[in-house]
Design a protein around this motif. Structure first.
Motif, PDB file in Angstrom:
ATOM      1  N   PHE A  15      46.848   2.279 -18.368  1.00 13.62           N
ATOM      2  CA  PHE A  15      46.202   2.024 -17.072  1.00 13.62           C
ATOM      3  C   PHE A  15      44.752   1.617 -17.290  1.00 13.62           C
ATOM      4  CE2 PHE A  15      49.825   4.576 -16.025  1.00 13.62           C
ATOM      5  CZ  PHE A  15      50.190   4.208 -14.731  1.00 13.62           C
ATOM      6  N   ILE A  16      44.381   0.442 -16.793  1.00  8.98           N
ATOM      7  CA  ILE A  16      42.991  -0.033 -16.863  1.00  8.98           C
ATOM      8  C   ILE A  16      42.351   0.248 -15.499  1.00  8.98           C
ATOM      9  CG2 ILE A  16      41.480  -2.006 -17.273  1.00  8.98           C
ATOM     10  CD1 ILE A  16      43.689  -3.236 -18.960  1.00  8.98           C
ATOM     11  N   GLY A  17      41.426   1.217 -15.502  1.00  8.54           N
ATOM     12  CA  GLY A  17      40.895   1.768 -14.255  1.00  8.54           C
ATOM     13  C   GLY A  17      41.633   3.046 -13.921  1.00  8.54           C
ATOM     14  N   ILE A  18      41.931   3.826 -14.953  1.00  9.56           N
ATOM     15  CA  ILE A  18      42.830   4.983 -14.816  1.00  9.56           C
ATOM     16  C   ILE A  18      42.282   6.063 -13.892  1.00  9.56           C
ATOM     17  CG2 ILE A  18      41.882   6.242 -16.816  1.00  9.56           C
ATOM     18  CD1 ILE A  18      44.811   6.965 -17.551  1.00  9.56           C
ATOM     19  N   GLY A  19      40.953   6.110 -13.705  1.00  9.37           N
ATOM     20  CA  GLY A  19      40.366   7.180 -12.907  1.00  9.37           C
ATOM     21  C   GLY A  19      40.293   6.911 -11.429  1.00  9.37           C
ATOM     22  N   GLY A  20      40.739   5.739 -10.978  1.00 11.87           N
ATOM     23  CA  GLY A  20      40.750   5.458  -9.546  1.00 11.87           C
ATOM     24  C   GLY A  20      41.677   6.405  -8.816  1.00 11.87           C
ATOM     25  N   ILE A  21      41.383   6.671  -7.566  1.00 12.88           N
ATOM     26  CA  ILE A  21      42.161   7.667  -6.836  1.00 12.88           C
ATOM     27  C   ILE A  21      43.615   7.234  -6.676  1.00 12.88           C
ATOM     28  CG2 ILE A  21      41.599   6.800  -4.515  1.00 12.88           C
ATOM     29  CD1 ILE A  21      41.717  10.498  -5.574  1.00 12.88           C
ATOM     30  N   GLY A  22      43.858   5.948  -6.452  1.00 12.40           N
ATOM     31  CA  GLY A  22      45.230   5.473  -6.335  1.00 12.40           C
ATOM     32  C   GLY A  22      45.933   5.379  -7.674  1.00 12.40           C
ATOM     33  N   MET A  23      45.201   4.929  -8.692  1.00 15.39           N
ATOM     34  CA  MET A  23      45.778   4.827 -10.035  1.00 15.39           C
ATOM     35  C   MET A  23      46.167   6.200 -10.565  1.00 15.39           C
ATOM     36  SD  MET A  23      45.815   1.633 -11.385  1.00 15.39           S
ATOM     37  CE  MET A  23      45.141   1.357 -13.027  1.00 15.39           C
ATOM     38  N   SER A  24      45.309   7.178 -10.358  1.00  9.30           N
ATOM     39  CA  SER A  24      45.556   8.501 -10.938  1.00  9.30           C
ATOM     40  C   SER A  24      46.805   9.155 -10.359  1.00  9.30           C
ATOM     41  CB  SER A  24      44.343   9.402 -10.733  1.00  9.30           C
ATOM     42  OG  SER A  24      44.058   9.582  -9.360  1.00  9.30           O
ATOM     43  N   ALA A  25      47.146   8.855  -9.106  1.00  5.76           N
ATOM     44  CA  ALA A  25      48.387   9.392  -8.533  1.00  5.76           C
ATOM     45  C   ALA A  25      49.600   8.840  -9.278  1.00  5.76           C
ATOM     46  CB  ALA A  25      48.478   9.059  -7.044  1.00  5.76           C
ATOM     47  N   LEU A  26      49.563   7.537  -9.610  1.00  4.25           N
ATOM     48  CA  LEU A  26      50.656   6.952 -10.389  1.00  4.25           C
ATOM     49  C   LEU A  26      50.698   7.534 -11.802  1.00  4.25           C
ATOM     50  CD1 LEU A  26      50.394   3.226  -9.273  1.00  4.25           C
ATOM     51  CD2 LEU A  26      52.391   4.696  -8.996  1.00  4.25           C
ATOM     52  N   VAL A  27      49.525   7.735 -12.385  1.00  6.29           N
ATOM     53  CA  VAL A  27      49.462   8.352 -13.717  1.00  6.29           C
ATOM     54  C   VAL A  27      50.166   9.705 -13.689  1.00  6.29           C
ATOM     55  CG1 VAL A  27      47.902   9.383 -15.422  1.00  6.29           C
ATOM     56  CG2 VAL A  27      47.370   7.145 -14.419  1.00  6.29           C
ATOM     57  N   ARG A  28      49.875  10.497 -12.676  1.00  4.39           N
ATOM     58  CA  ARG A  28      50.469  11.822 -12.579  1.00  4.39           C
ATOM     59  C   ARG A  28      51.987  11.737 -12.384  1.00  4.39           C
ATOM     60  NH1 ARG A  28      45.286  14.419  -9.319  1.00  4.39           N
ATOM     61  NH2 ARG A  28      44.669  15.781 -11.040  1.00  4.39           N
ATOM     62  N   TYR A  29      52.437  10.725 -11.673  1.00  4.70           N
ATOM     63  CA  TYR A  29      53.875  10.546 -11.490  1.00  4.70           C
ATOM     64  C   TYR A  29      54.562  10.344 -12.842  1.00  4.70           C
ATOM     65  CZ  TYR A  29      58.300   8.295 -10.212  1.00  4.70           C
ATOM     66  OH  TYR A  29      59.625   7.971 -10.114  1.00  4.70           O
ATOM     67  N   PHE A  30      54.032   9.432 -13.654  1.00  2.00           N
ATOM     68  CA  PHE A  30      54.683   9.132 -14.926  1.00  2.00           C
ATOM     69  C   PHE A  30      54.507  10.267 -15.933  1.00  2.00           C
ATOM     70  CE2 PHE A  30      54.480   4.925 -13.003  1.00  2.00           C
ATOM     71  CZ  PHE A  30      55.775   4.499 -13.232  1.00  2.00           C
ATOM     72  N   LEU A  31      53.379  10.965 -15.890  1.00  2.00           N
ATOM     73  CA  LEU A  31      53.234  12.138 -16.745  1.00  2.00           C
ATOM     74  C   LEU A  31      54.267  13.206 -16.384  1.00  2.00           C
ATOM     75  CD1 LEU A  31      49.344  12.536 -16.911  1.00  2.00           C
ATOM     76  CD2 LEU A  31      50.858  11.913 -18.806  1.00  2.00           C
ATOM     77  N   SER A  32      54.523  13.345 -15.074  1.00  2.00           N
ATOM     78  CA  SER A  32      55.490  14.348 -14.636  1.00  2.00           C
ATOM     79  C   SER A  32      56.908  14.007 -15.092  1.00  2.00           C
ATOM     80  CB  SER A  32      55.459  14.487 -13.103  1.00  2.00           C
ATOM     81  OG  SER A  32      56.069  13.367 -12.470  1.00  2.00           O
ATOM     82  N   LYS A  33      57.152  12.709 -15.367  1.00  2.00           N
ATOM     83  CA  LYS A  33      58.456  12.272 -15.839  1.00  2.00           C
ATOM     84  C   LYS A  33      58.584  12.345 -17.363  1.00  2.00           C
ATOM     85  CE  LYS A  33      60.078  11.075 -11.781  1.00  2.00           C
ATOM     86  NZ  LYS A  33      61.203  11.818 -11.160  1.00  2.00           N
ATOM     87  N   GLY A  34      57.507  12.787 -18.027  1.00  2.00           N
ATOM     88  CA  GLY A  34      57.547  12.908 -19.472  1.00  2.00           C
ATOM     89  C   GLY A  34      57.167  11.648 -20.216  1.00  2.00           C
ATOM     90  N   ASP A  35      56.634  10.650 -19.514  1.00  2.00           N
ATOM     91  CA  ASP A  35      56.241   9.407 -20.167  1.00  2.00           C
ATOM     92  C   ASP A  35      54.886   9.556 -20.849  1.00  2.00           C
ATOM     93  OD1 ASP A  35      58.508   7.845 -19.306  1.00  2.00           O
ATOM     94  OD2 ASP A  35      57.647   7.870 -17.305  1.00  2.00           O
ATOM     95  N   GLN A  36      54.589   8.640 -21.759  1.00  2.00           N
ATOM     96  CA  GLN A  36      53.304   8.637 -22.451  1.00  2.00           C
ATOM     97  C   GLN A  36      52.334   7.727 -21.708  1.00  2.00           C
ATOM     98  OE1 GLN A  36      53.477   8.256 -26.827  1.00  2.00           O
ATOM     99  NE2 GLN A  36      55.716   8.330 -26.636  1.00  2.00           N
TER     100      GLN A  36
END
Length: 470
Positions: A15-36
């Motif tokens: 993710f480029i711009g990983i700390g944005g409020i919208g981006m971080s929600a998607l990051v958390r989704y994929f982390l919750s699925k066990g993705d890297q």
């Protein structure tokens, strides 16, 4: 197909711009699925610290050599935010290498085609409305996932994951026409006051983007739209249309008998007959007792009701709602001094925020600290900002937060100050704010710190200073 990639286990996403409020929600989704997950952002923040603790790898230098080795392969899915410039070195690296590179909104759009998206759009009100809708469903038997544009005070996160629901509450961002990638099952439109004119150029084009958004709603779904918005929905055959408002008998969903007393707010919520259920009404207490939130609550309750939440669940959910971080957060609330942190960055958000402060604390001296967001928005609306701010007793204008923009000659916070004629006003840098406050002989009775830039970084410092004086 991207959809197939999303369903594949153990993905790698960058993710480029990983700390944005919208981006971080998607990051958390994929982390919750066990993705890297790994990514880049411009500056550290508490939100990024939380992502790192949850398993993401993050760095802050735009340098392809800083990308972790495991994420430099061509099979990594790369997601970026529109705020990232096209000459960003890491973005260019991935494109030249042949990686699949997509905008955040495209990835979110794919998720709405896997889930039944409950999408909340609007110039303002969408973050509070979507967060309240998510809370109503989480507190009901319906449940939901949620990708939010703010940190819920109830859950201390901007992402919620359900183990059994296929409803997903999504904040639909109109910037860069991002919400055109979504496929809503049900949508809310809270407002369509012109904004982002650096993208849309005209008010007509801006409103047309909302009309196009309405055409994307499922024929089996519905649009819940604030009554009086100057736009004509382009609904597919079968898509239902409901309106909402305050004190308007012609609206399908509405609030009446609004009553504020001793720090509490009550209203009566009216709903129409739906699929065999008769029309009715419900007396509720709003957990965040602000008049500006009543309309948001009416809309959120409407969608929760449409997807099956009961009256009892709605009543309990509205009362237990604790709001959104930086959406009228009362950081300090004492008889001596009140400190409020708010995200308002458009004149039509700023004006009701100020009205709410004056209604909650009548007769108190109110100091507003406002950081304009974007040169283009300041250029377009400096007179409207001045009109709203001039209703305060005293105003400090900070320098404009540029975000993705370069300076525009002649566009500074002084433009706003020059249009103000009632309130005492001055322009300060961020570095000068705290020294200025410390020079005051007494605490201000109410301080409203408002803006969408990095003014929130100053709030803890101001709060600490206030506590030393109490």
């Amino acid at each position: 197909m991207l959809n197939d990639n999303i369903q594949r286990c153990k993905m790698k996403l960058y993710f480029i711009g990983i700390g944005g409020i919208g981006m971080s929600a998607l990051v958390r989704y994929f982390l919750s699925k066990g993705d890297q997950v790994a990514g880049y952002d411009l500056t550290p923040s508490p939100l990024i610290d939380a992502l790192v603790q949850e398993g993401a790898s993050v760095h802050f230098e735009d340098d392809p050599q800083s990308i972790p080795t495991a994420f430099r392969s061509p099979d990594v899915l790369v997601v970026y935010t529109p705020a990232v410039p096209q000459d960003h070195k890491e973005l260019r690296f991935f494109r030249e290498q042949g990686n699949r590179v997509i905008k955040r909104a495209e990835l979110l759009g794919e998720l709405t085609r896997r889930e039944r998206g409950l999408c909340v759009a609007g110039t303002h009100g969408k973050t509070t409305t979507s967060t309240l809708l998510a809370h109503l469903l989480r507190q009901s038997h319906v449940d939901c996932h949620a990708f939010l544009g703010g940190i819920s005070n109830n859950y201390k996160t901007n992402f919620l994951l359900s183990e059994h629901s296929d409803y997903a509450v999504i904040e639909a961002d109109e910037f860069d026409r991002s919400f055109h990638h979504l496929s809503p099952f049900i949508a809310i439109i809270t407002s369509a006051d012109p904004d982002h004119l650096d993208i849309y150029h005209t008010a007509v084009a801006y409103r047309e983007s909302f009309e196009h958004f309405s055409s994307l709603i499922s024929p089996e779904g519905a649009l819940v739209m604030k009554k009086g918005i100057p736009m004509t929905p382009r609904l597919q055959p079968g898509t239902r249309l409901y309106t909402y408002a305050l004190e308007d008998k012609e609206a399908d969903f509405r609030a009446t008998d609004i009553h504020v007393a001793e720090g509490k707010l009550f209203f009566t919520w009216h709903y129409p007959a739906l699929e065999g259920r008769p029309a009715g009404q419900l007396r509720v207490e709003l957990g965040v007792p602000l008049l500006v939130n009543v309309e948001n609550a009416v809309a959120a309750m409407a969608v929760a009701f449409l997807v099956g939440a009961t009256e009892e669940e709605l009543q309990a959910g509205v009362a237990s709602f604790r709001g959104v971080h930086r959406r009228f957060d009362r950081v300090i609330d004492t008889p001596q001094c009140v400190l409020i942190d708010d995200y308002a960055h458009h004149p039509h958000e700023l004006a009701p925020s100020i009205r709410s402060v004056k209604e909650l604390y009548p007769g108190r001296h109110i100091l507003g600290v406002f950081q304009p967001h974007l040169y283009s928005r300041t250029q377009d609306f400096y007179r409207e900002f001045a009109e709203a701010l001039d209703t305060l007793d005293e105003v400090i204008l900070l320098d404009i937060y540029p975000a993705r923009e370069r300076p525009i000659p002649g566009v500074t916070s002084e433009l706003i100050a020059g249009e103000m004629h009632r309130a005492k006003v001055q322009v300060l840098s961020k570095a000068d704010l705290l020294p200025f406050l410390k020079e005051q002989s007494k605490l201000p009775e109410v301080i409203l710190m408002v803006g969408a830039g990095d003014i929130d970084r100053l709030v803890p410092q101001v709060a600490e200073w206030i506590r030393t004086r109490l």
